[in-house]
Design a protein around this motif. Structure first.
Motif, PDB file in Angstrom:
ATOM      1  N   LEU A  63      33.792  62.209 -55.458  1.00  0.00           N
ATOM      2  CA  LEU A  63      32.538  60.970 -55.346  1.00  0.00           C
ATOM      3  C   LEU A  63      33.479  59.899 -54.792  1.00  0.00           C
ATOM      4  O   LEU A  63      33.169  58.879 -53.697  1.00  0.00           O
ATOM      5  CB  LEU A  63      31.896  60.841 -56.298  1.00  0.00           C
ATOM      6  CG  LEU A  63      30.712  59.856 -56.095  1.00  0.00           C
ATOM      7  CD1 LEU A  63      29.470  60.763 -55.092  1.00  0.00           C
ATOM      8  CD2 LEU A  63      29.903  60.223 -57.583  1.00  0.00           C
ATOM      9  N   ALA A 118      30.707  66.994 -55.986  1.00  0.00           N
ATOM     10  CA  ALA A 118      29.763  67.110 -57.182  1.00  0.00           C
ATOM     11  C   ALA A 118      30.251  66.468 -57.930  1.00  0.00           C
ATOM     12  O   ALA A 118      30.528  67.756 -59.136  1.00  0.00           O
ATOM     13  CB  ALA A 118      29.280  68.237 -57.428  1.00  0.00           C
ATOM     14  N   LYS A 141      23.611  61.049 -61.264  1.00  0.00           N
ATOM     15  CA  LYS A 141      23.880  62.545 -61.531  1.00  0.00           C
ATOM     16  C   LYS A 141      25.042  63.448 -62.386  1.00  0.00           C
ATOM     17  O   LYS A 141      24.434  64.009 -63.286  1.00  0.00           O
ATOM     18  CB  LYS A 141      23.448  63.066 -60.435  1.00  0.00           C
ATOM     19  CG  LYS A 141      22.887  64.716 -59.405  1.00  0.00           C
ATOM     20  CD  LYS A 141      22.672  64.886 -58.311  1.00  0.00           C
ATOM     21  CE  LYS A 141      22.033  66.306 -57.925  1.00  0.00           C
ATOM     22  NZ  LYS A 141      22.146  66.328 -56.799  1.00  0.00           N
ATOM     23  N   ARG A 155      23.186  56.726 -57.367  1.00  0.00           N
ATOM     24  CA  ARG A 155      22.189  57.789 -57.966  1.00  0.00           C
ATOM     25  C   ARG A 155      24.054  59.192 -58.286  1.00  0.00           C
ATOM     26  O   ARG A 155      23.336  59.702 -58.920  1.00  0.00           O
ATOM     27  CB  ARG A 155      21.832  58.599 -56.569  1.00  0.00           C
ATOM     28  CG  ARG A 155      20.672  57.598 -56.634  1.00  0.00           C
ATOM     29  CD  ARG A 155      19.398  58.674 -55.968  1.00  0.00           C
ATOM     30  NE  ARG A 155      18.143  57.026 -55.557  1.00  0.00           N
ATOM     31  CZ  ARG A 155      17.981  56.886 -54.525  1.00  0.00           C
ATOM     32  NH1 ARG A 155      18.338  56.640 -53.365  1.00  0.00           N
ATOM     33  NH2 ARG A 155      16.316  55.743 -55.464  1.00  0.00           N
ATOM     34  N   ALA A 156      24.438  59.449 -56.837  1.00  0.00           N
ATOM     35  CA  ALA A 156      25.458  60.274 -57.765  1.00  0.00           C
ATOM     36  C   ALA A 156      25.704  60.317 -58.845  1.00  0.00           C
ATOM     37  O   ALA A 156      25.941  60.939 -59.541  1.00  0.00           O
ATOM     38  CB  ALA A 156      26.261  60.522 -56.339  1.00  0.00           C
ATOM     39  N   MET A 163      27.349  65.287 -50.135  1.00  0.00           N
ATOM     40  CA  MET A 163      27.463  64.428 -51.548  1.00  0.00           C
ATOM     41  C   MET A 163      28.180  64.801 -52.523  1.00  0.00           C
ATOM     42  O   MET A 163      27.911  65.843 -52.585  1.00  0.00           O
ATOM     43  CB  MET A 163      26.197  62.863 -52.314  1.00  0.00           C
ATOM     44  CG  MET A 163      26.812  62.028 -53.758  1.00  0.00           C
ATOM     45  SD  MET A 163      27.370  60.979 -52.772  1.00  0.00           S
ATOM     46  CE  MET A 163      27.261  60.915 -50.888  1.00  0.00           C
ATOM     47  N   TRP A 219      25.522  56.082 -54.097  1.00  0.00           N
ATOM     48  CA  TRP A 219      26.833  55.724 -55.440  1.00  0.00           C
ATOM     49  C   TRP A 219      26.382  56.182 -56.228  1.00  0.00           C
ATOM     50  O   TRP A 219      26.632  56.749 -57.381  1.00  0.00           O
ATOM     51  CB  TRP A 219      28.736  55.028 -54.704  1.00  0.00           C
ATOM     52  CG  TRP A 219      28.078  55.109 -53.122  1.00  0.00           C
ATOM     53  CD1 TRP A 219      28.056  54.016 -52.576  1.00  0.00           C
ATOM     54  CD2 TRP A 219      28.446  56.365 -52.377  1.00  0.00           C
ATOM     55  NE1 TRP A 219      29.039  54.739 -50.574  1.00  0.00           N
ATOM     56  CE2 TRP A 219      29.542  56.145 -51.618  1.00  0.00           C
ATOM     57  CE3 TRP A 219      29.439  57.554 -52.742  1.00  0.00           C
ATOM     58  CZ2 TRP A 219      29.809  56.455 -50.346  1.00  0.00           C
ATOM     59  CZ3 TRP A 219      29.941  58.443 -52.278  1.00  0.00           C
ATOM     60  CH2 TRP A 219      30.398  58.064 -50.755  1.00  0.00           C
TER      61      TRP A 219
END
Ligand code: URA
Length: 186
Positions: A8, A3, A112, A108-109, A1, A106
């Motif tokens: 993304l 960064a 983050k 969650r990313a 995934m 997605w």
């Protein structure tokens, strides 16, 4: 995934982990600023969002924007808005649990990358997936709960407020509580 936001977004654009990617118009990845302290999470795109590729741009979104404005928030300056699912469920049905699960990585990313202090679940679907399975909006709206490093709160979905305007003042109270919480966190 990935960064970074750009990669993304393009990975998400290509996602076909659930059937919604086949029937959607535009991907509704999310919108807002990337250092937002507050993340709002809705359910999934409707017809207008699917056309424009932006979350909460239909009638519900116009109402939500009024609540944002009431406490000095704005989608272009200090918040981020996303949904549980990034592609429109046909006929505006609820996203199924399997579709939500498939799309969760997605979100969650995004979390983050964003590292918000507060996550506001807009409506039952997001609150039941992100706060607690049995979350009842009418009973638990406006209550902040700590989940790991995030403070979380659930409030009414603007589509529910359009159907049931008697709950609008309770929703406004939730936004005032959010304003006070953000001031505390400064
Ligand atoms: N309803 C949602 O939950 N999200 C949107 O983006 C639009 C309507």
């Amino acid at each position: 995934m990935s960064a970074d936001w750009e990669s993304l977004r393009s990975e998400c654009e290509a996602c076909r982990a659930c059937p919604l990617g086949e029937t959607r118009g535009k991907l509704v990845f999310g919108t807002g600023v990337r250092d937002a302290k507050v993340l709002f999470v809705g359910e999934g795109p409707g017809a207008r969002e699917d056309e424009l590729g932006e979350p909460f741009v239909g009638r519900s979104g116009q109402l939500l924007d009024q609540y944002f404005a009431a406490i000095g928030l704005d989608r272009h300056t200090n918040i981020y808005i996303a949904n549980m699912v990034k592609c429109r469920p046909p006929l505006n049905r609820d996203p199924s649990p399997a579709e939500q699960d498939a799309c969760l990585l997605w979100l969650r990313a995004q979390v983050k990358l964003l590292r918000p202090k507060v996550i506001v679940c807009v409506g039952r679907i997001a609150a039941q997936r992100l706060i607690s399975k049995s979350f009842a909006v009418t009973r638990e709206h406006g209550q902040f709960v700590q989940r790991g490093e995030f403070l979380m709160m659930g409030t009414f979905h603007p589509a529910a407020l359009l159907r049931n305007p008697s709950q609008k003042s309770a929703a406004l109270e939730d936004f005032f509580a959010l304003r006070d919480k953000l001031a505390e966190l400064k």
